[in-house]
Design an enzyme around this catalytic site. Structure first.
Site, PDB file in Angstrom:
ATOM      1  N   LYS A  40      18.853  50.958  34.169  1.00 49.79           N
ATOM      2  CA  LYS A  40      18.741  49.490  34.300  1.00 49.79           C
ATOM      3  C   LYS A  40      17.954  48.912  33.118  1.00 49.79           C
ATOM      4  O   LYS A  40      17.275  49.654  32.399  1.00 49.79           O
ATOM      5  CB  LYS A  40      18.035  49.155  35.623  1.00 49.79           C
ATOM      6  CG  LYS A  40      16.618  49.720  35.731  1.00 49.79           C
ATOM      7  CD  LYS A  40      16.083  49.611  37.149  1.00 49.79           C
ATOM      8  CE  LYS A  40      14.675  50.193  37.243  1.00 49.79           C
ATOM      9  NZ  LYS A  40      14.207  50.275  38.631  1.00 49.79           N
ATOM     10  N   ARG A 138      10.404  45.274  49.753  1.00 51.56           N
ATOM     11  CA  ARG A 138      11.243  44.609  48.759  1.00 51.56           C
ATOM     12  C   ARG A 138      12.626  44.334  49.342  1.00 51.56           C
ATOM     13  O   ARG A 138      12.937  43.188  49.642  1.00 51.56           O
ATOM     14  CB  ARG A 138      11.325  45.497  47.503  1.00 51.56           C
ATOM     15  CG  ARG A 138      11.901  44.810  46.307  1.00 51.56           C
ATOM     16  CD  ARG A 138      11.623  45.553  45.022  1.00 51.56           C
ATOM     17  NE  ARG A 138      12.260  46.869  44.928  1.00 51.56           N
ATOM     18  CZ  ARG A 138      12.199  47.657  43.856  1.00 51.56           C
ATOM     19  NH1 ARG A 138      11.509  47.264  42.794  1.00 51.56           N
ATOM     20  NH2 ARG A 138      12.792  48.834  43.835  1.00 51.56           N
ATOM     21  N   HIS A 169      12.508  53.672  48.637  1.00 49.00           N
ATOM     22  CA  HIS A 169      11.759  53.658  47.376  1.00 49.00           C
ATOM     23  C   HIS A 169      10.269  53.668  47.694  1.00 49.00           C
ATOM     24  O   HIS A 169       9.808  52.892  48.526  1.00 49.00           O
ATOM     25  CB  HIS A 169      12.140  52.393  46.595  1.00 49.00           C
ATOM     26  CG  HIS A 169      11.701  52.402  45.161  1.00 49.00           C
ATOM     27  ND1 HIS A 169      11.917  53.468  44.307  1.00 49.00           N
ATOM     28  CD2 HIS A 169      11.058  51.467  44.424  1.00 49.00           C
ATOM     29  CE1 HIS A 169      11.429  53.174  43.107  1.00 49.00           C
ATOM     30  NE2 HIS A 169      10.904  51.975  43.154  1.00 49.00           N
ATOM     31  N   ARG A 225      16.475  59.813  41.647  1.00 49.88           N
ATOM     32  CA  ARG A 225      16.722  58.675  40.750  1.00 49.88           C
ATOM     33  C   ARG A 225      15.718  58.793  39.607  1.00 49.88           C
ATOM     34  O   ARG A 225      14.547  58.445  39.750  1.00 49.88           O
ATOM     35  CB  ARG A 225      16.543  57.347  41.498  1.00 49.88           C
ATOM     36  CG  ARG A 225      17.509  57.140  42.656  1.00 49.88           C
ATOM     37  CD  ARG A 225      17.381  55.748  43.271  1.00 49.88           C
ATOM     38  NE  ARG A 225      16.032  55.423  43.689  1.00 49.88           N
ATOM     39  CZ  ARG A 225      15.507  55.670  44.886  1.00 49.88           C
ATOM     40  NH1 ARG A 225      16.243  56.243  45.830  1.00 49.88           N
ATOM     41  NH2 ARG A 225      14.265  55.338  45.165  1.00 49.88           N
ATOM     42  N   TYR A 269      -2.533  31.218  12.715  1.00 50.55           N
ATOM     43  CA  TYR A 269      -2.722  30.008  13.534  1.00 50.55           C
ATOM     44  C   TYR A 269      -4.121  29.991  14.152  1.00 50.55           C
ATOM     45  O   TYR A 269      -4.604  31.005  14.651  1.00 50.55           O
ATOM     46  CB  TYR A 269      -1.708  29.985  14.682  1.00 50.55           C
ATOM     47  CG  TYR A 269      -0.275  29.744  14.258  1.00 50.55           C
ATOM     48  CD1 TYR A 269       0.088  28.552  13.622  1.00 50.55           C
ATOM     49  CD2 TYR A 269       0.700  30.684  14.514  1.00 50.55           C
ATOM     50  CE1 TYR A 269       1.409  28.330  13.256  1.00 50.55           C
ATOM     51  CE2 TYR A 269       2.028  30.461  14.156  1.00 50.55           C
ATOM     52  CZ  TYR A 269       2.370  29.280  13.517  1.00 50.55           C
ATOM     53  OH  TYR A 269       3.677  29.056  13.160  1.00 50.55           O
ATOM     54  N   CYS A 315       2.202  35.840  15.438  1.00 56.80           N
ATOM     55  CA  CYS A 315       3.124  34.707  15.375  1.00 56.80           C
ATOM     56  C   CYS A 315       4.415  35.073  16.111  1.00 56.80           C
ATOM     57  O   CYS A 315       4.573  36.175  16.609  1.00 56.80           O
ATOM     58  CB  CYS A 315       3.465  34.365  13.928  1.00 56.80           C
ATOM     59  SG  CYS A 315       2.048  34.193  12.833  1.00 56.80           S
ATOM     60  N   MET A 316       5.350  34.122  16.136  1.00 59.93           N
ATOM     61  CA  MET A 316       6.616  34.380  16.826  1.00 59.93           C
ATOM     62  C   MET A 316       7.392  35.519  16.149  1.00 59.93           C
ATOM     63  O   MET A 316       8.002  36.341  16.821  1.00 59.93           O
ATOM     64  CB  MET A 316       7.469  33.103  16.849  1.00 59.93           C
ATOM     65  CG  MET A 316       8.692  33.214  17.744  1.00 59.93           C
ATOM     66  SD  MET A 316       9.724  31.743  17.718  1.00 59.93           S
ATOM     67  CE  MET A 316       8.712  30.551  18.569  1.00 59.93           C
ATOM     68  N   ASP A 317       7.325  35.563  14.830  1.00 59.59           N
ATOM     69  CA  ASP A 317       8.179  36.492  14.079  1.00 59.59           C
ATOM     70  C   ASP A 317       7.425  37.404  13.123  1.00 59.59           C
ATOM     71  O   ASP A 317       8.034  38.230  12.457  1.00 59.59           O
ATOM     72  CB  ASP A 317       9.203  35.701  13.248  1.00 59.59           C
ATOM     73  CG  ASP A 317       9.785  34.544  14.020  1.00 59.59           C
ATOM     74  OD1 ASP A 317      10.484  34.806  15.010  1.00 59.59           O
ATOM     75  OD2 ASP A 317       9.511  33.384  13.660  1.00 59.59           O
TER      76      ASP A 317
HETATM   77  C1  LIG Z   1      13.602  51.463  38.817  1.00 60.19           C
HETATM   78  C2  LIG Z   1      13.862  52.264  40.024  1.00 60.19           C
HETATM   79  C3  LIG Z   1      13.799  53.667  39.959  1.00 60.19           C
HETATM   80  C4  LIG Z   1      13.322  54.433  38.762  1.00 60.19           C
HETATM   81  O1  LIG Z   1      11.929  54.564  38.828  1.00 60.19           O
HETATM   82  P1  LIG Z   1      11.111  55.380  37.735  1.00 60.19           P
HETATM   83  O2  LIG Z   1       9.697  55.182  38.138  1.00 60.19           O
HETATM   84  O3  LIG Z   1      11.416  54.745  36.429  1.00 60.19           O
HETATM   85  O4  LIG Z   1      11.576  56.784  37.814  1.00 60.19           O
HETATM   86  C5  LIG Z   1      14.168  54.375  41.094  1.00 60.19           C
HETATM   87  N1  LIG Z   1      14.549  53.726  42.220  1.00 60.19           N
HETATM   88  C6  LIG Z   1      14.585  52.388  42.312  1.00 60.19           C
HETATM   89  C7  LIG Z   1      15.013  51.760  43.594  1.00 60.19           C
HETATM   90  C8  LIG Z   1      14.232  51.611  41.228  1.00 60.19           C
HETATM   91  O5  LIG Z   1      14.251  50.280  41.340  1.00 60.19           O
END
Ligand SMILES: *Cc1c(COP(=O)(O)O)cnc(C)c1O
Length: 372
Positions: A40, A138, A169, A225, A269, A315-317
């Protein structure tokens, strides 16, 4: 999105490090366990398609993303493994996901009821992973009644739904502090309790993120995951020792201007920095628009093996850094990564920004090209 290909500021991504990290994780997993590569947020800033492709080469069961567009980007790149959207998706997109063979997390029954009608009209079938909220607060079903109702609905409409997975999670798997471990135990117990609702388990049962897979092997499930540690980072930041993962991300730039300023001259700045002596000041083309936050004022970069302070406001850039002597325009600057025997880690940047390394890498904007 405009990418800065004609500026010499870039993120260098070591795809071999990512391969190495997946292999290390796979060796530690039980032989019946599978791995979802979490890609992601543009693969935590590393580039979603490139990372997914090397993960595919090493061999992964599938990919996790946060939103549908990320899943579509993977399908467009001809990646054919399972893709799971971890976030909540609007039910209107159920047909789009089904058409593209994208699985989705579901945490409330209204999604199922609304999606069922659309899927039936279009003669489509959507793969579902039921999210269980065991304490993260969540998304997900929170008790046996809610879960049972969802499972019954899915079974009733098995032409529209493929019950493919169930997951939860953890909020505190990245710490061994008493409180954190107690809460982790509570979540695991709640998951096991909810799981008993199911007469047969779906194909994928996944509870472990990187942290749980490293420090809570007993959490079980048949799929991990794997996110932050795939990129070589320790999920706990500094608290716990993690296995030998390799960092995949470096952030590089170069000096584009250099001058000697006099005692009393100011920089940037708001003239927040004034030279106490005559000093050499170099300008480096990266700024907060690139994700190099204004909080980095006072931090350091590496040039020719020396730590050099970022002086004046970011700065921005552009940023200005104090260097020990005159350096040539074009001299390499390391913002994250190694230079000779010194290094700057994402964790150190996170400390300076008062955040976690996850955020540091995600914030590096798409203006910064990723070079592989
Ligand atoms: C982002 C996410 C992960 C990955 O977690 P890490 O700490 O980067 O391994 C696993 N499960 C869910 C639901 C997540 O949102």
């Amino acid at each position: 999105m405009v990418v800065g290909f004609h500026r010499r500021t870039y993120a260098k991504i070591d795809l071999n490090a990512i391969k190495h990290n997946i292999s290390v994780e796979k060796e530690k997993m039980d032989s019946n366990q599978k791995l979802f590569a979490v890609v992601k947020a543009n693969a935590y800033g590393h580039g979603i398609v490139e990372v997914a492709k090397v993960a595919h080469e090493v061999g992964v069961e599938g990919y996790c993303v946060a939103i549908i567009d990320e899943a579509l980007a993977l399908r467009q790149a001809d990646l054919n493994e399972l893709i799971l959207v971890l976030g909540v998706t609007p039910f209107e997109y159920a047909p789009l996901m089904a058409e593209n063979d994208i699985s989705t997390a579901v945490g409330d029954i209204d999604f199922l009821k609304n999606a069922q009608k659309l899927l039936e009209q279009r003669k489509l079938r959507l793969s579902i992973h039921l999210a269980l909220d065991t304490g993260m607060g969540r998304i997900g079903f929170r008790n046996q009644e809610e879960l049972q109702a969802a499972v019954d609905f899915i079974n009733q409409y098995s032409n529209q739904f493929n019950f493919e997975g169930i997951f939860t999670h953890f909020a505190t798997a990245d710490s061994k502090k008493r409180d954190a471990v107690d809460y982790y135990d509570k979540q695991l117990k709640k998951f096991k309790n909810l799981e008993t609702c199911l007469k047969t388990l779906p194909r994928y049962v996944h509870v472990a993120n990187s942290a749980a897979s490293i420090w809570h092997k007993e959490c079980g499930g048949n799929t991990v995951r794997f996110g932050i540690s795939m990129y070589g980072l320790n999920p706990s930041g500094r608290e716990l020792d993690s296995p030998d993962f390799k960092l995949a991300f470096s952030l590089m730039s170069e000096i584009v201007a250099i001058k000697e300023i006099n005692k009393g001259d100011s920089i940037g700045y708001g003239k927040t920095y004034t030279a106490k002596d005559s000093e050499w000041i170099a300008t480096v083309p990266i700024g907060y628009a690139d994700g190099w936050s204004r909080k980095m004022q006072g931090f350091k970069v590496l040039i020719n093996g020396f730590f050099c302070e970022i002086v004046g406001r970011v700065c921005m850039d552009q940023i200005m850094v104090r260097v020990p002597q005159e350096y040539k325009v074009g001299t390499a600057v390391t913002l994250i990564g190694k230079d000779s025997n010194k290094k700057i880690t994402p964790q150190e940047v996170a400390d300076q920004m008062n955040t976690i390394h996850y955020e540091v890498l995600c914030l590096i904007s798409e203006r910064v090209p990723r070079i592989y």
